[in-house]
Enzyme design. Structure first.
Site, PDB file in Angstrom:
ATOM      1  N   ASP A   1      -4.282 -95.380 -54.133  1.00 50.00           N
ATOM      2  CA  ASP A   1      -5.244 -95.522 -55.232  1.00 50.00           C
ATOM      3  C   ASP A   1      -4.741 -96.542 -56.259  1.00 50.00           C
ATOM      4  O   ASP A   1      -3.537 -96.684 -56.470  1.00 50.00           O
ATOM      5  CB  ASP A   1      -5.453 -94.154 -55.904  1.00 50.00           C
TER       6      ASP A   1
ATOM      7  N   HIS B   1      -7.851-104.894 -53.429  1.00 54.92           N
ATOM      8  CA  HIS B   1      -7.824-104.385 -52.055  1.00 54.92           C
ATOM      9  C   HIS B   1      -7.010-105.324 -51.152  1.00 54.92           C
ATOM     10  O   HIS B   1      -6.232-104.865 -50.323  1.00 54.92           O
ATOM     11  CB  HIS B   1      -9.245-104.227 -51.509  1.00 54.92           C
TER      12      HIS B   1
ATOM     13  N   LEU C   1       6.612 -95.516 -34.563  1.00 52.02           N
ATOM     14  CA  LEU C   1       5.817 -94.931 -35.649  1.00 52.02           C
ATOM     15  C   LEU C   1       4.373 -94.711 -35.205  1.00 52.02           C
ATOM     16  O   LEU C   1       3.741 -95.612 -34.643  1.00 52.02           O
ATOM     17  CB  LEU C   1       5.835 -95.883 -36.857  1.00 52.02           C
TER      18      LEU C   1
HETATM   19  C1  FPP Z   1      -8.539 -97.026 -53.781  1.00 53.23           C
HETATM   20  O1  FPP Z   1      -8.377 -97.833 -54.901  1.00 53.23           O
HETATM   21  C2  FPP Z   1      -8.407 -97.824 -52.566  1.00 53.23           C
HETATM   22  C3  FPP Z   1      -9.353 -97.921 -51.598  1.00 53.23           C
HETATM   23  C4  FPP Z   1     -10.639 -97.208 -51.642  1.00 53.23           C
HETATM   24  C5  FPP Z   1      -9.167 -98.795 -50.429  1.00 53.23           C
HETATM   25  C6  FPP Z   1      -7.789 -98.807 -49.882  1.00 53.23           C
HETATM   26  C7  FPP Z   1      -7.727 -99.830 -48.821  1.00 53.23           C
HETATM   27  C8  FPP Z   1      -6.722-100.715 -48.659  1.00 53.23           C
HETATM   28  C9  FPP Z   1      -5.486-100.729 -49.450  1.00 53.23           C
HETATM   29  C10 FPP Z   1      -6.796-101.669 -47.537  1.00 53.23           C
HETATM   30  C11 FPP Z   1      -6.325-100.939 -46.348  1.00 53.23           C
HETATM   31  C12 FPP Z   1      -6.110-101.819 -45.222  1.00 53.23           C
HETATM   32  C13 FPP Z   1      -5.645-101.375 -44.045  1.00 53.23           C
HETATM   33  C14 FPP Z   1      -5.406-102.343 -42.972  1.00 53.23           C
HETATM   34  C15 FPP Z   1      -5.370 -99.934 -43.828  1.00 53.23           C
HETATM   35  P1  FPP Z   1      -9.589 -97.921 -55.943  1.00 53.23           P
HETATM   36  O2  FPP Z   1     -10.464 -99.048 -55.517  1.00 53.23           O
HETATM   37  O3  FPP Z   1     -10.270 -96.601 -56.048  1.00 53.23           O
HETATM   38  O4  FPP Z   1      -8.827 -98.283 -57.245  1.00 53.23           O
HETATM   39  P2  FPP Z   1      -9.185 -97.804 -58.735  1.00 53.23           P
HETATM   40  O5  FPP Z   1      -8.955 -96.325 -58.789  1.00 53.23           O
HETATM   41  O6  FPP Z   1      -8.210 -98.563 -59.559  1.00 53.23           O
HETATM   42  O7  FPP Z   1     -10.619 -98.198 -58.973  1.00 53.23           O
END
Ligand code: FPP
Length: 271
Positions: free
Chosen positions: A44, A61, A155
């Site tokens: 997050d 992201h 893994l």
């Molecule tokens: C939450 O942060 C994050 C997500 C909903 C997406 C997570 C995805 C990635 C890190 C990419 C993953 C890639 C692979 C290959 C697995 P948020 O957007 O809710 O952040 P905020 O709370 O600051 O708004």
């Protein structure tokens, strides 16, 4: 590394030599005989990371993919058996269309980019969630990565996509109810093991350690059954800033805990 949207990915925030030294010191503190067998992560803080830099949320992201690579590498190097990443929840479908589209594209792109390294490092990809909902392009790349790594024995990397624990538990309830209705099993005899075996994570041990970045103290519909006895670690660090040193700190903290599984301290310390 550049993502499809031309977003800059790899960022070095501090002097890399100081960071390396800090990481080395932390790694020396990890007891290799008491590693968590399975680590799960709620990633997050991508949006806040980007916004605080005046960027679009999608940049967060993209930068988050770099953190995914780092935690995968360290898990693999340490010999952790299982790593589960909450990449996209059932509820995330409710985000603005443009963000969902960018995330799907990014996930498909990232998995394709990383596939050669994953195979070289013997990492096996598992997909957990309602994968049929993923748009065709990224879904094909994800399924391809899963199939191409099916023989990898290092893994085990579980990517939770279009996943939520309530989706998973509802699906398990339907499966068990149908089996009971057809006479295949006796409803009164359904056991905890039967439920676990009906989940999307069947065959995977429960997480020992659950890490949530981004400063919130919630589980957000993640692995509700499986984390019954997981150790929880919350950090204010935003996901794109979660580097190997931060991960090492979480493992060190985990190793300071006494896991009692409902027993008394005396019971678990006496042999
Ligand atoms: C939450 O942060 C994050 C997500 C909903 C997406 C997570 C995805 C990635 C890190 C990419 C993953 C890639 C692979 C290959 C697995 P948020 O957007 O809710 O952040 P905020 O709370 O600051 O708004």
């Amino acid at each position: 590394m550049n993502s499809p949207s031309g977003v800059r990915c790899a960022t070095i925030k501090t002097d890399p030599y100081i960071k390396m030294e800090e990481l080395d010191i932390l790694l020396q503190q990890i007891d290799k005989d008491r590693l968590p067998r399975h680590v799960a992560m709620i990633m997050d803080g991508n949006g806040r990371w980007a916004r605080s830099r005046g960027m679009e949320r999608s940049n967060g992201h993209s930068e988050g993919v770099v953190s995914v690579r780092r935690v995968t590498e360290l898990s693999s190097d340490l010999g952790i058996g299982y790593l589960t990443l909450y990449a996209f929840s059932t509820e995330n479908w409710n985000r603005p269309d443009a963000e969902v589209e960018t995330l799907m594209h990014l996930i498909g792109w990232a998995i394709e980019q990383e596939l050669p390294d994953l195979k070289r490092n013997n990492v096996r990809i598992h997909l957990i969630g309602d994968i049929d909902r993923i748009p065709e392009g990224p879904r094909r790349r994800l399924l391809d990565a899963r199939d191409q790594t099916a023989g990898c024995t290092g893994l085990q990397l579980m990517m939770c996509l279009s996943y939520s624990a309530r989706w998973e538990l509802t699906r398990a309830a339907r499966t068990l109810a149908a089996r009971a209705a057809s006479g295949e099993i006796d409803a009164a005899s359904i056991s905890e093991e039967d439920i676990a075996a009906s989940l999307a994570t069947a065959g995977i041990p429960d997480p020992d350690l659950l890490i949530r970045t981004g400063g919130e103290y919630r589980i957000s519909n993640f692995l509700l059954w499986q984390i019954a006895y997981s150790e929880l670690y919350f950090t204010p660090t935003l996901w794109p800033d979660f580097d190997k040193a931060e991960y090492a700190k979480a493992i060190i903290d985990y190793q300071s805990r006494e896991r009692r599984f409902g027993k008394t301290s005396d019971q678990v310390t006496s042999k």
